[in-house]
Design a protein around this motif. Structure first.
Motif, short mmCIF file in Angstrom:
data_model
loop_
_atom_site.label_atom_id
_atom_site.label_comp_id
_atom_site.label_asym_id
_atom_site.label_seq_id
_atom_site.Cartn_x
_atom_site.Cartn_y
_atom_site.Cartn_z
N THR A 1 0.85 -1.19 0.00
CA THR A 1 0.00 0.00 0.00
C THR A 1 0.89 1.24 0.00
OG1 THR A 1 -1.70 -1.16 1.27
CG2 THR A 1 -1.77 1.25 1.30
N ARG A 2 0.44 2.27 -0.73
CA ARG A 2 1.23 3.50 -0.81
C ARG A 2 0.51 4.62 -0.07
NH1 ARG A 2 3.81 3.68 -6.93
NH2 ARG A 2 4.36 1.46 -7.03
N VAL A 3 1.14 5.11 0.96
CA VAL A 3 0.62 6.24 1.73
C VAL A 3 1.41 7.48 1.27
CG1 VAL A 3 0.26 7.24 3.99
CG2 VAL A 3 0.05 4.76 3.68
N VAL A 4 0.73 8.37 0.57
CA VAL A 4 1.37 9.55 -0.01
C VAL A 4 1.26 10.71 0.97
CG1 VAL A 4 1.44 11.12 -1.98
CG2 VAL A 4 0.76 8.73 -2.30
N VAL A 5 2.42 11.28 1.33
CA VAL A 5 2.47 12.36 2.32
C VAL A 5 2.95 13.63 1.64
CG1 VAL A 5 3.50 13.11 4.50
CG2 VAL A 5 2.98 10.67 4.13
N ALA A 6 2.19 14.70 1.80
CA ALA A 6 2.58 16.01 1.28
C ALA A 6 3.51 16.69 2.26
CB ALA A 6 1.34 16.87 1.03
N VAL A 7 4.73 16.99 1.81
CA VAL A 7 5.73 17.66 2.65
C VAL A 7 6.09 18.98 1.96
CG1 VAL A 7 8.02 17.50 3.69
CG2 VAL A 7 6.63 15.43 3.41
N PRO A 8 5.86 20.11 2.58
CA PRO A 8 6.11 21.40 1.93
C PRO A 8 7.51 21.54 1.36
CG PRO A 8 4.91 21.72 3.98
CD PRO A 8 5.30 20.28 3.93
N GLU A 9 8.50 20.99 2.03
CA GLU A 9 9.88 21.14 1.57
C GLU A 9 10.14 20.45 0.23
OE1 GLU A 9 8.95 20.16 4.53
OE2 GLU A 9 9.55 21.86 5.80
N LEU A 10 9.28 19.51 -0.14
CA LEU A 10 9.49 18.76 -1.39
C LEU A 10 8.85 19.43 -2.60
CD1 LEU A 10 8.94 15.09 -0.14
CD2 LEU A 10 11.10 16.31 -0.48
N GLY A 11 8.15 20.52 -2.39
CA GLY A 11 7.53 21.21 -3.53
C GLY A 11 6.43 20.37 -4.15
N GLU A 12 6.50 20.18 -5.47
CA GLU A 12 5.48 19.41 -6.17
C GLU A 12 5.67 17.90 -6.01
OE1 GLU A 12 7.54 19.21 -10.62
OE2 GLU A 12 5.57 20.13 -10.34
N LYS A 13 6.75 17.49 -5.41
CA LYS A 13 6.97 16.07 -5.16
C LYS A 13 6.38 15.67 -3.81
CE LYS A 13 11.06 15.66 -8.08
NZ LYS A 13 12.48 15.22 -8.18
N GLN A 14 6.29 14.38 -3.58
CA GLN A 14 5.71 13.88 -2.34
C GLN A 14 6.62 12.81 -1.73
OE1 GLN A 14 3.79 12.97 -5.34
NE2 GLN A 14 3.13 15.10 -5.54
N ARG A 15 6.35 12.50 -0.49
CA ARG A 15 7.00 11.34 0.14
C ARG A 15 5.98 10.20 0.15
NH1 ARG A 15 8.98 13.12 5.10
NH2 ARG A 15 11.06 13.29 4.14
N THR A 16 6.34 9.11 -0.45
CA THR A 16 5.46 7.93 -0.49
C THR A 16 6.02 6.87 0.44
OG1 THR A 16 4.74 8.39 -2.75
CG2 THR A 16 4.46 6.14 -1.93
N VAL A 17 5.19 6.45 1.40
CA VAL A 17 5.58 5.42 2.36
C VAL A 17 4.92 4.11 1.94
CG1 VAL A 17 5.64 4.77 4.79
CG2 VAL A 17 5.65 7.21 4.15
N PHE A 18 5.71 3.05 1.88
CA PHE A 18 5.22 1.75 1.41
C PHE A 18 4.98 0.85 2.62
CE2 PHE A 18 7.73 3.75 -1.84
CZ PHE A 18 6.98 3.58 -2.99
N VAL A 19 3.75 0.33 2.70
CA VAL A 19 3.33 -0.43 3.88
C VAL A 19 2.83 -1.81 3.45
CG1 VAL A 19 1.82 -0.45 5.90
CG2 VAL A 19 2.65 1.74 5.00
N ASP A 20 3.26 -2.82 4.17
CA ASP A 20 2.76 -4.17 3.93
C ASP A 20 1.30 -4.24 4.35
OD1 ASP A 20 2.07 -6.93 4.12
OD2 ASP A 20 4.18 -7.47 4.41
N PRO A 21 0.37 -4.50 3.42
CA PRO A 21 -1.05 -4.47 3.78
C PRO A 21 -1.47 -5.59 4.71
CG PRO A 21 -0.78 -5.28 1.55
CD PRO A 21 0.57 -4.82 2.00
N TYR A 22 -0.65 -6.65 4.83
CA TYR A 22 -1.03 -7.80 5.66
C TYR A 22 -0.52 -7.66 7.09
CZ TYR A 22 -1.64 -9.59 0.93
OH TYR A 22 -2.03 -9.74 -0.37
N THR A 23 0.58 -6.92 7.27
CA THR A 23 1.17 -6.79 8.61
C THR A 23 1.23 -5.35 9.10
OG1 THR A 23 3.42 -6.55 7.72
CG2 THR A 23 2.61 -8.80 8.13
N ALA A 24 0.92 -4.39 8.23
CA ALA A 24 1.05 -2.95 8.55
C ALA A 24 2.48 -2.57 8.86
CB ALA A 24 0.12 -2.55 9.69
N GLU A 25 3.44 -3.34 8.34
CA GLU A 25 4.85 -3.03 8.52
C GLU A 25 5.30 -2.06 7.43
OE1 GLU A 25 9.23 -5.22 8.05
OE2 GLU A 25 7.37 -6.38 7.87
N VAL A 26 6.03 -1.03 7.85
CA VAL A 26 6.54 -0.05 6.89
C VAL A 26 7.75 -0.64 6.18
CG1 VAL A 26 7.59 2.23 6.63
CG2 VAL A 26 5.68 1.90 8.22
#
Length: 524
Positions: free
Chosen positions: A158-183
């Motif tokens: 699963t991809r959790v997209v986080v808006a970070v002002p310092e990144l401008g038009e880019k984002q930080r995407t956090v990848f999470v195991d959907p079965y264990t909720a492990e990052v």
């Protein structure tokens, strides 16, 4: 624009097709040809201008007196095709090679980022989105949750997209195991693309030169269809031996036993015929999201109501409705709330969307404000595509609005599907293979075109040259009046619709006129 070769004394023409091929296969020092044109007609020069002993007596290669004829249309196409091949081909070559690299991005992403894109082991039960988001935000608390993308397959994260002002038009995407909720990790992404895909995308679009660099790709896309269409007309309309029209085999397969420039030209033309549909598709789809022609295309969509229907995200009773407009650029963007959204809202919105029939991969985006609904959009880009969208009231789980892919206007559908096909995702691996074949073929066609230009160079001791001469100018003065009356307004309109094509064509005409004037002055 009849032309003769610059062949050494005591040589005879070989393998001629007729007047257009006279002298294209003659013996010379280093090549199988001494012709001087970069196209399929030979070029007249000083050797064939007339009989030096009697200036009034025309030589065998002297053009007939000027007169309007339909043959001048072919001569004009020859010259246009030549200039497109010589001057625009470098842009096409770069676009083909960078596009070929981009077609491999799905496999490259898996190779480079597989530890984040895939789970270690497929489980039986998927954890709620709220748990996965909580884990991602605990590991990376900066910014706000912009959207969540559900896994496209059982082995994907699963991809959790986080808006970070310092990144401008880019984002930080956090990848999470959907079965264990492990990052599993994070990446700095651009509209969902990994850093590697973003880098190759920028290379193909603008050579990492920003907006200025986009001119290169628009030049390539603007002229590609001109070169392809002109080449098809010249090759299919070409006469074979005895001035007979070419057979289907003569159009689709290289000539048996051809040598030198005839062999190169055969492979150049036949490969172009086989790739024509793919090249025209890439040209058209590339132009729809280019800088200047894309803006004209956007105006057309507005004028004919061809844009994708807007999803009404205003909650019932809200004072100021907020519309969520679909982007034409082809990359799905992510919205973001001003304050971090409640993770439980993602579960509510996803459940409501699933109950409404939205299957497959979806993008869940929180509401922009208290008066707006959450949006859930299908993101299945592989055919058959699914692009339905719903607006959900997260407080009640009620679907307040919906847009269906089936209800999109035809132009909107063609634009969306064309972009996905251009990016190589519409038909999965088959799409990638097709694009790779077209890119490799375009590279070969370009190289063969330059090889013909070199093979047609004059090789006589007193008239050596590095490359062949351009076809004779002045064909436009012999065009039939109907062609001029209809053609000039059509070219002007085309130049408005495709500004880069119009500007570069005008530049070619100015340079051509100046060079022609200088040559005439020297001759006089």
């Amino acid at each position: 624009m009849s032309q003769t070769s610059h062949r050494p004394d005591n040589t005879t023409p070989q393998d001629t097709d007729g007047p257009e091929d006279a002298g294209t296969e003659t013996s010379s020092t280093n090549t199988g040809s001494t012709d001087t044109s970069g196209t399929e007609t030979a070029d007249a020069d000083a050797d064939s201008a007339g009989d030096p002993a009697d200036p009034a007596k025309p030589g065998p290669g002297t053009p007939p007196p000027p007169g309007r004829s339909w043959e001048a249309v072919r001569h004009l196409l020859v010259r246009l095709h030549f200039y497109a091949g010589v001057l625009v081909a470098p842009f096409l070559l770069v676009a083909a090679l960078t596009g070929l690299a981009y077609t491999l991005t799905p496999q490259l992403d898996q190779l480079v980022y597989g530890d984040r894109l895939r789970v270690e082991q497929v489980g039986e039960t998927v954890r709620p989105l709220s748990e996965q988001i909580a884990a991602a935000r605990a590991a990376y608390p900066e910014g706000t949750t912009a959207s969540v993308v559900t896994p496209p397959g059982p082995e994907d994260t699963t991809r959790v997209v986080v808006a970070v002002p310092e990144l401008g038009e880019k984002q930080r995407t956090v990848f999470v195991d959907p079965y264990t909720a492990e990052v599993r990790g994070e990446l700095t992404t651009w509209f969902g693309s990994t850093p590697l895909t973003t880098w190759l995308d920028d290379l193909h679009r603008n050579l990492h030169l920003g907006e200025t660099g986009r001119l290169y790709s628009e030049v390539a896309a603007s002229w590609l269809w001109v070169a392809v269409a002109g080449g098809l007309v010249l090759w299919i309309g070409r006469r074979s031996r005895g001035r007979r029209p070419k057979s289907a085999r003569g159009v689709l397969l290289p000539e048996r036993g051809a040598r030198g420039v005839r062999r190169t030209r055969g492979w150049h033309a036949v490969t172009g015929v086989w790739l024509a549909l793919g090249l025209l598709f890439l040209s058209a789809t590339g132009l729809t999201w280019s800088n200047y022609a894309g803006e004209r295309f956007g105006r057309l969509l507005d004028a004919v109501n061809g844009n994708a229907p807007a999803l009404d995200t205003a909650l019932p009773g809200a004072e100021a409705p907020v519309e969520d407009h679909a982007e034409h650029a082809g990359h799905g963007g992510s919205g973001g709330a001003t304050a971090d959204a409640d993770p439980a809202g993602f579960d509510t919105a996803l459940t409501a969307a699933r109950n409404a029939g939205l299957g497959g991969t979806v993008v869940v985006t929180p509401a922009a404000d208290a008066a707006s609904a959450w949006t859930v959009a299908q993101n299945d880009n592989v055919w058959p595509v699914h692009y339905d969208r719903v607006a959900v009231d997260a407080s009640t789980g009620e679907v307040t609005s919906r847009t269906r892919w089936a209800d999109h206007p035809v132009l909107s559908k063609l634009s969306k599907l064309g972009v996905q096909g251009h990016m190589g995702v519409l038909f999965g691996a088959v799409n990638q293979i097709a694009l790779a074949i077209v890119a490799i073929g375009l590279t070969a066609v370009t190289v063969w075109g330059y090889r013909m230009w070199w093979q047609r160079r004059p090789t006589r001791a007193d008239r050596r040259a590095v490359v062949g001469k351009a076809p004779e100018p002045g064909a436009w003065r012999r065009l039939p009046l109907p062609v001029l009356v209809l053609g000039i307004p059509a070219v002007v309109a085309l130049g408005w619709a495709l500004p880069v094509l119009g500007v570069t064509l005008a530049g070619f005409l100015v340079v051509d006129a100046v060079v022609g004037a200088v040559r005439r002055r020297r001759t006089a």
